[in-house]
Write an enzyme that holds these catalytic residues in place. Sequence first.
Site, PDB file in Angstrom:
ATOM      1  N   GLY A 177       2.360  32.157  34.741  1.00  0.00           N
ATOM      2  CA  GLY A 177       1.042  32.278  34.138  1.00  0.00           C
ATOM      3  C   GLY A 177       0.049  33.026  34.993  1.00  0.00           C
ATOM      4  N   ASP A 178      -1.207  32.691  34.812  1.00  0.00           N
ATOM      5  CA  ASP A 178      -2.313  33.393  35.448  1.00  0.00           C
ATOM      6  C   ASP A 178      -2.170  33.408  36.976  1.00  0.00           C
ATOM      7  OD1 ASP A 178      -5.390  32.957  36.584  1.00  0.00           O
ATOM      8  OD2 ASP A 178      -5.264  34.422  34.970  1.00  0.00           O
ATOM      9  N   GLY A 179      -1.922  32.248  37.572  1.00  0.00           N
ATOM     10  CA  GLY A 179      -1.791  32.179  39.023  1.00  0.00           C
ATOM     11  C   GLY A 179      -0.579  32.940  39.538  1.00  0.00           C
ATOM     12  N   THR A 180       0.529  32.841  38.808  1.00  0.00           N
ATOM     13  CA  THR A 180       1.751  33.564  39.181  1.00  0.00           C
ATOM     14  C   THR A 180       1.514  35.067  39.188  1.00  0.00           C
ATOM     15  OG1 THR A 180       3.139  31.843  38.221  1.00  0.00           O
ATOM     16  CG2 THR A 180       4.156  34.000  38.555  1.00  0.00           C
ATOM     17  N   ASP A 208      -0.488  27.518  26.878  1.00  0.00           N
ATOM     18  CA  ASP A 208      -1.811  27.449  26.250  1.00  0.00           C
ATOM     19  C   ASP A 208      -2.183  28.720  25.495  1.00  0.00           C
ATOM     20  OD1 ASP A 208      -2.095  24.936  27.342  1.00  0.00           O
ATOM     21  OD2 ASP A 208      -3.297  25.603  29.043  1.00  0.00           O
ATOM     22  N   GLY A 252      -4.022  22.186  26.985  1.00  0.00           N
ATOM     23  CA  GLY A 252      -5.071  23.167  26.737  1.00  0.00           C
ATOM     24  C   GLY A 252      -6.194  22.977  27.739  1.00  0.00           C
ATOM     25  N   ARG A 253      -5.978  23.463  28.956  1.00  0.00           N
ATOM     26  CA  ARG A 253      -6.947  23.246  30.030  1.00  0.00           C
ATOM     27  C   ARG A 253      -8.271  23.952  29.752  1.00  0.00           C
ATOM     28  NH1 ARG A 253      -6.355  21.620  34.919  1.00  0.00           N
ATOM     29  NH2 ARG A 253      -7.776  23.239  35.626  1.00  0.00           N
ATOM     30  N   ILE A 360       6.510  16.435  26.736  1.00  0.00           N
ATOM     31  CA  ILE A 360       7.510  16.698  25.694  1.00  0.00           C
ATOM     32  C   ILE A 360       7.337  18.116  25.182  1.00  0.00           C
ATOM     33  CG2 ILE A 360       8.294  16.032  23.382  1.00  0.00           C
ATOM     34  CD1 ILE A 360       7.378  13.177  24.041  1.00  0.00           C
ATOM     35  N   ARG A 362       6.155  20.791  26.719  1.00  0.00           N
ATOM     36  CA  ARG A 362       6.445  21.910  27.621  1.00  0.00           C
ATOM     37  C   ARG A 362       7.886  21.953  28.109  1.00  0.00           C
ATOM     38  NH1 ARG A 362       3.635  21.303  33.505  1.00  0.00           N
ATOM     39  NH2 ARG A 362       5.198  19.975  34.455  1.00  0.00           N
TER      40      ARG A 362
END
Length: 441
Positions: A177-180, A208, A252-253, A360, A362
Site C-alpha cells: 500500500g501507501d507506505g510500501t 480500503d 477503512g482507516r 476475515i 482481509r
Amino acid sequence: MADEFYVDRLGKCTVKSPLNLSTVKGDGIFDFIRDDERILYYNTVAKVKEQLAKGEEPLSFERAGPRENLYFEPAKTRVAIVTCGGLCPGLNNVIRGLVNNLWERYGVKKIYGIKYGYSGFIPEYNFPYIELDPDVVDDIHKAGGTMLGSSRGVQPVETIVDSLERLNINILFTIGGDGTQRGAHAIAEEIKKRDLKISIAGIPKTIDNDINMIERSFGFETAFSIAMTVIQNAHYEAKGVYNGIAVIKLMGRDSGFIAANAALACPDVNFVLIPEMNFDLDGEKGFLTILKKRLEEKQHAVIVVAEGAGQFFFNDDNGKDASGNKVYEDIGLYIRDKIREEFEASDFPFTMKYIDPSYILRSTPANANDSKFCFQLAQNAVHAAMAGRTDFVVGYWQGAFTVLPIPLATKERKKVNLEGNLWGSVLEATGQPVCLQNNCP
C-alpha cells in the site's frame, strides 16, 4: 503539472520482445502498445477543452501493456518480489501472475521471493530467499494471505539497495500500500543516486481502495463482498428481536469505500458512518436521536461504521504504528457503548449485537473478479518493468490499465466524495438523513 504524470525510464529500449504480437491495427491480432498511447485523466470534453484553451497539455496516464522493444534482455534478467504491510485478498494471485508472466511469456528464469517484506533484505534477520517458478506458485492463489509473508515498518534504504546489488537484481516488484510504495520510491531514489539500472515496479495493494489516481485496487471487491454477507446476517439478528440493533465495524482507516460499497451491495443498512463525514451523537440532528426515531418507526436498525470514522470524538494521541499510520481509537466500540449508555439512561428498550469481521475480510482468498484483476495488474506490471519503466505503480483508470509515477499515487489518499454519485447512492439506499452530516445544508 503534466510532467508529474510521466514515468521515469532507465534508458533506450533496444531488445526485441519475445512476445509474438502485432504492430498492425485491424489485423485481428493483439497489438503492442505504442509509447505515445495515453489515457486521459479527466473524462469530460469540457475539462479537456479548458486545458487546451489555456495552452496546457491535457493530463494523462501512460497506457500499460506490452512493448515491441524492451530494456532488459529476458534471459539475463533477475527479479525479486516482495509483499509488505497488512494482508489483503489477492496477494498470492499477484505473486503467481508475476511469476507466470515473467517465466512463460518472457523467459525470465531467475525470480526470487523475498520473505517478510522489506525486512527480508536486511542481512541481520537472515531470512532465506525463495526461488520461484510456475511449479512453486501453482496453487497459491487458492489460499488467502501471502506465501512470502509480510511485515510493517521502515528498513534502511541503503541496506536494501546493497542487497539488490549483491543478488544482481534487475527488477524489484513491490506489492503493498501507501507506505510500501513510499518505501519503493525511496529505494528508486537511492538506485538513481548510485546510477544503477534497476527497475522498481509497484503493484498497489490497499483493501480500503484509497490509492490516489487509481480507480480500483485488488482485494477491495472481495472485501466488500464478504462484508455484504456479514451485513445480511446482522440484519437478520437485528430484525429478529424488538428494537434490535446491529453495529458492524468495517475496515477503512481514512476512506469509507468498503463501508459505502457494502451498504449498496446489501441495502439492508440504515446508517453508514465513514471518516469523510462529520456527525454529532447528541442533539436534534445527532446520530442517537435519529437512531431512536428509526427504532420507534421500524423496530430495528443496522449500522455500518468504518474504523476511521468519528476520530474527532477522541483527544488522545496514540502515536503511530510500524507503518507510520496514526493509531486510531476503536470507534465501533465507542458507538456501541454510547448507544447503550443513552438508551439505558432513558429506559428505552433495545437489544444490540456488535460485529467486527475485519480480519476475515482481509485474509480470505480473492473472489473471481478480483482474481482476474490481480492477474491483469501483474501482467501489466511485468510489461512496464521489462520495458525499463521504473519508480512506478500499475493502475486502472477510465476502464484501462495505466502506469503512473509512485509520487503521484502516494501524493494523497483517495476519499469518498460526499457530493459524488457513490455517497448519493448510499444515502438513497439507506434512507440516512443528510442532516446527520454536520456539513449538511
